[in-house]
Design a protein around this motif. Sequence first.
Motif, short mmCIF file in Angstrom:
data_model
loop_
_atom_site.label_atom_id
_atom_site.label_comp_id
_atom_site.label_asym_id
_atom_site.label_seq_id
_atom_site.Cartn_x
_atom_site.Cartn_y
_atom_site.Cartn_z
N ILE A 1 -15.71 17.77 -22.22
CA ILE A 1 -16.39 19.05 -22.46
C ILE A 1 -15.70 19.81 -23.59
O ILE A 1 -16.35 20.33 -24.52
CB ILE A 1 -16.41 19.91 -21.18
N ALA A 2 -14.36 19.86 -23.53
CA ALA A 2 -13.61 20.59 -24.57
C ALA A 2 -13.81 19.95 -25.94
O ALA A 2 -13.98 20.65 -26.95
CB ALA A 2 -12.13 20.61 -24.20
N ARG A 3 -13.82 18.62 -25.96
CA ARG A 3 -14.00 17.92 -27.24
C ARG A 3 -15.40 18.18 -27.80
O ARG A 3 -15.58 18.40 -29.00
CB ARG A 3 -13.77 16.42 -27.07
N LEU B 1 -13.04 27.18 -18.30
CA LEU B 1 -12.66 26.33 -19.44
C LEU B 1 -13.40 26.75 -20.71
O LEU B 1 -12.80 26.93 -21.78
CB LEU B 1 -12.96 24.86 -19.13
N VAL B 2 -14.72 26.90 -20.60
CA VAL B 2 -15.53 27.23 -21.77
C VAL B 2 -15.12 28.59 -22.34
O VAL B 2 -14.98 28.76 -23.56
CB VAL B 2 -17.03 27.22 -21.41
N ARG B 3 -14.92 29.54 -21.44
CA ARG B 3 -14.51 30.88 -21.90
C ARG B 3 -13.15 30.84 -22.59
O ARG B 3 -12.91 31.53 -23.60
CB ARG B 3 -14.49 31.83 -20.72
N SER C 1 -9.65 14.83 -15.34
CA SER C 1 -9.04 15.09 -16.65
C SER C 1 -10.00 14.68 -17.78
O SER C 1 -10.20 15.42 -18.75
CB SER C 1 -7.72 14.33 -16.76
N GLU C 2 -10.59 13.49 -17.63
CA GLU C 2 -11.51 13.01 -18.67
C GLU C 2 -12.74 13.90 -18.78
O GLU C 2 -13.23 14.19 -19.88
CB GLU C 2 -11.93 11.58 -18.35
N ARG C 3 -13.21 14.36 -17.63
CA ARG C 3 -14.39 15.22 -17.60
C ARG C 3 -14.14 16.52 -18.39
O ARG C 3 -14.94 16.90 -19.26
CB ARG C 3 -14.67 15.56 -16.13
N SER D 1 -27.76 14.59 -24.64
CA SER D 1 -27.01 14.55 -23.38
C SER D 1 -25.65 13.92 -23.59
O SER D 1 -25.47 13.08 -24.48
CB SER D 1 -27.79 13.77 -22.31
N VAL D 2 -24.71 14.33 -22.77
CA VAL D 2 -23.35 13.78 -22.76
C VAL D 2 -23.00 13.47 -21.31
O VAL D 2 -23.01 14.38 -20.46
CB VAL D 2 -22.32 14.77 -23.34
#
Length: 347
Positions: free
Chosen positions: A94-96, A117-119, A88-90, A51-52
């Motif tokens: 996820i991107a990181r 974002l994921v796509r 922004s942090e959220r 989990s993150v």
Amino acid sequence: MKVGWYVHHHGSGHRTRAMIVGRRLATDGVDVTLLGSELDQAATRAAGLESVLLAHDAPLAEGTSASDADVTMRGLMHWAPLGHRGFSERMTTIARWIQVHQPDVVVVDVSCEVTVLVRLLGVPVIVVAQPGLRHDAPHHSALAAATAVLAPWPEWAHTQLWSTGTSAARVVAVGGLARSPRAAIASADRHRTNAWDGVRRARGLILSGSEGFDRGDLPMTIVRSAPHLDWQVAGGDVWVPDVRSLIARADVVVTHGGQNAVADVAAAGVAALVVPQRRPHDEQDHMAATLDAAGLATAVRPEDLDTIDWACALDTALARGGQGWVRWECAGAVERAAALVEAVAGG
């Protein structure tokens, strides 16, 4: 195989669903990581999942209006506030995580912003569908970005539950995702053994969900209107994380129209009245109307709450029993959902 699963923090249903399917994927040796703000990390670890925790993206800073922060990105998204540190942090987290772990697929339940974002990071996305009217620009963007859509209801209910006004690449209706799908009505006899025997006092259960009913006095109104039943109430201030044992003992359930509650009731084959609550995109109204039209449960519309004869409606439901719930197709639904995730992840 590595799978990310974004979990929306509103209510408990998204988290429950992620745990149900994630646990099944883990038994196949799939590496599953949940990403969300309200995760139970101990329970996640116990289920064999990673989990993150994500920062919260609300509320806006004091004195900042939705217009000031352009939270909808001029109508293209639902929630993308300018200058919000948590948001922004959220998204950065996820991107990181995607950059470091390179997942084969990310399941998004639910967020149009995270889907896009994921796509944009070049990863296939599975969107978990929600009932209701989804005709707005953010949903159209998310569906365009999705490789597949996981619909947690049976195929026959699809057009009644979900309206988008656009097409998605691949929509798979897997059936209701219940916590005990194997308890689901393995045969048509299930409702007969569970139904009220007409001798002892029938047991009623009221499920109002983690947020309680919109009308806080409704549980007591029902209890007072039908004193011939033995009642138990779960939800709101009387929160019970896992209601399966309560449902199993009940002869009739009065429940909100959340997907997980409906699936758990369907899996147990118990007679039900569904009281839709106000939710975005009228999702519970669509759920209740679909179940009522199919003869699986009785819908109690908000406009009928002051006039309904609860005792009569409950007795009618008791007489009918849980007949028909097998059509919600809970048996095998978790396996079908896991198979979709693995198929998309495998390319």
